[in-house]
Write a protein that holds these residues in place. Sequence first.
Motif, short mmCIF file in Angstrom:
data_model
loop_
_atom_site.label_atom_id
_atom_site.label_comp_id
_atom_site.label_asym_id
_atom_site.label_seq_id
_atom_site.Cartn_x
_atom_site.Cartn_y
_atom_site.Cartn_z
N SER A 49 0.83 -1.22 0.00
CA SER A 49 0.00 0.00 0.00
C SER A 49 0.85 1.26 0.00
N TYR A 87 -8.78 2.38 0.25
CA TYR A 87 -7.90 1.23 0.53
C TYR A 87 -7.20 1.26 1.89
N ALA A 146 -2.75 -6.46 0.81
CA ALA A 146 -2.13 -5.66 -0.25
C ALA A 146 -0.98 -6.42 -0.92
N ASP A 196 -7.93 -4.11 -8.41
CA ASP A 196 -8.63 -5.03 -7.49
C ASP A 196 -8.45 -6.46 -7.97
#
Length: 402
Positions: free
Chosen positions: A108, A123, A134, A200
Amino acid sequence: MSANTELDLHSALAWPFFEPRHRELAAGIEAWCRANLAHEDHEDVDATCRRLVRELGAAGWLKYGVGGVAYGGHGDTIDTRAVCLLRETLAKHSGLADFALAMQGLGSGAISLGGTHEQKTRYLPRVANGTAIAAFALSEPEAGSDVAAMTLSAREDGDAYVLDGDKTWISNGGIADFYVVFARTGEAPGARGISAFVVDADTPGLEIAERIDVIAPHPLARLHFAGARVPRSQMLGAPGEGFKLAMRTLDIFRTSVAAASLGFARHAMAEGVARAASRKMFGQTLGDFQLTQAKLAQMALTIDSSALLVYRAAWLRDQGENVTREAAMAKWHASEGAQQVIDAAVQLYGGMGVQSGTAVEMLYREIRALRIYEGATEVQQLIVGRDLLKAHAAATAGANTR
Ligand SMILES: Cc1cc2nc3c(=O)[nH]c(=O)nc-3n(C[C@H](O)[C@H](O)[C@H](O)COP(=O)(O)OP(=O)(O)OC[C@H]3O[C@@H](n4cnc5c(N)ncnc54)[C@H](O)[C@@H]3O)c2cc1C
């Protein structure tokens, strides 16, 4: 973990790199590891990893790898010393727990650094509380060390980009909820033509093409993109800025790879000393021999020099300094050094050192990949060498204009 390891960490925490909050954090994570990591099930690595992410999130440890209090992070910027202390301690207890925490931050990191408010809101809170997993997808089959040679393409099509190509060696591949993917958008040749996207996991056209087994098991996969349509709003930063974003992310987390290496080495040291003090041979104990004392001394020297390099880089970054050279030195020295320390511990254990399931045998497998990923040792050496030459050129140019 033996008292010896605790003493070493405790004395390192007295170094001026740390603030009182870091000492509290170190004590907290140590206590959590002792209470929670004693009975880890490595039979089903995916399930163990998912559980670890949830538990680390629930306990509040994942917040440290996320930037922005408004988005669930511990602070507005990532506290590198905190991330390093967490990784050092987790690695000392469990390679998989360290991996679970590290990947939330690495996966992330580009969102924390370059995401819009909407992207961060969507997120980061879930990354910080452990409800979304992640992943960071940079490497390709033909572009590992030479990552700017990547070919996975992102072609603009209306309000979306269409991704085609492969990413490989992707940690958390197969269990991640989203992937930060770096793709060639072609604004310029080489590194300046790469952009970053959040993709995603359920995006049509993205599939897990292959699960990859490695010597210290953790979730890893090759991803295949075939016409995967990703909305323009999922691009991180500006077109063509993806490579910079990847390097800025690695600048933070590379130092933490060194910290994890240090944790593995500390564990090996504790095991090695315990063995040297207890193994009877030739009417004495193994530790009575000067050859053994020299081995232990070398291990201790390697660990202390690694720790100094790790926390120098982490502290400097927390002061807002550029740490490209220092992070590279820390990763290079600590990962190579940990391999040597662990190898010495294996040697002290004799046959038991290579018996499957003993602590030193597991450490021997755990450390190996850290000398390769996030830039192999040779890549770190190049970074340091080039940085020295750059500094010399700048100093020479400065002197000539005076
Ligand atoms: C367990 C594991 C997890 C990983 N997780 C991720 C992930 O989550 N996301 C991701 O994007 N990637 C990940 N990777 C990929 C990793 O970053 C690459 O493996 C690494 O960058 C090396 O690339 P390569 O494997 O293609 O090796 P190559 O690039 O083929 O390099 C092979 C070897 O060549 C040597 N070498 C490299 N450059 C030079 C040079 N200039 N001069 C001399 N020698 C050199 C090094 O010894 C290197 O090990 C992971 C890898 C492993 C093993």
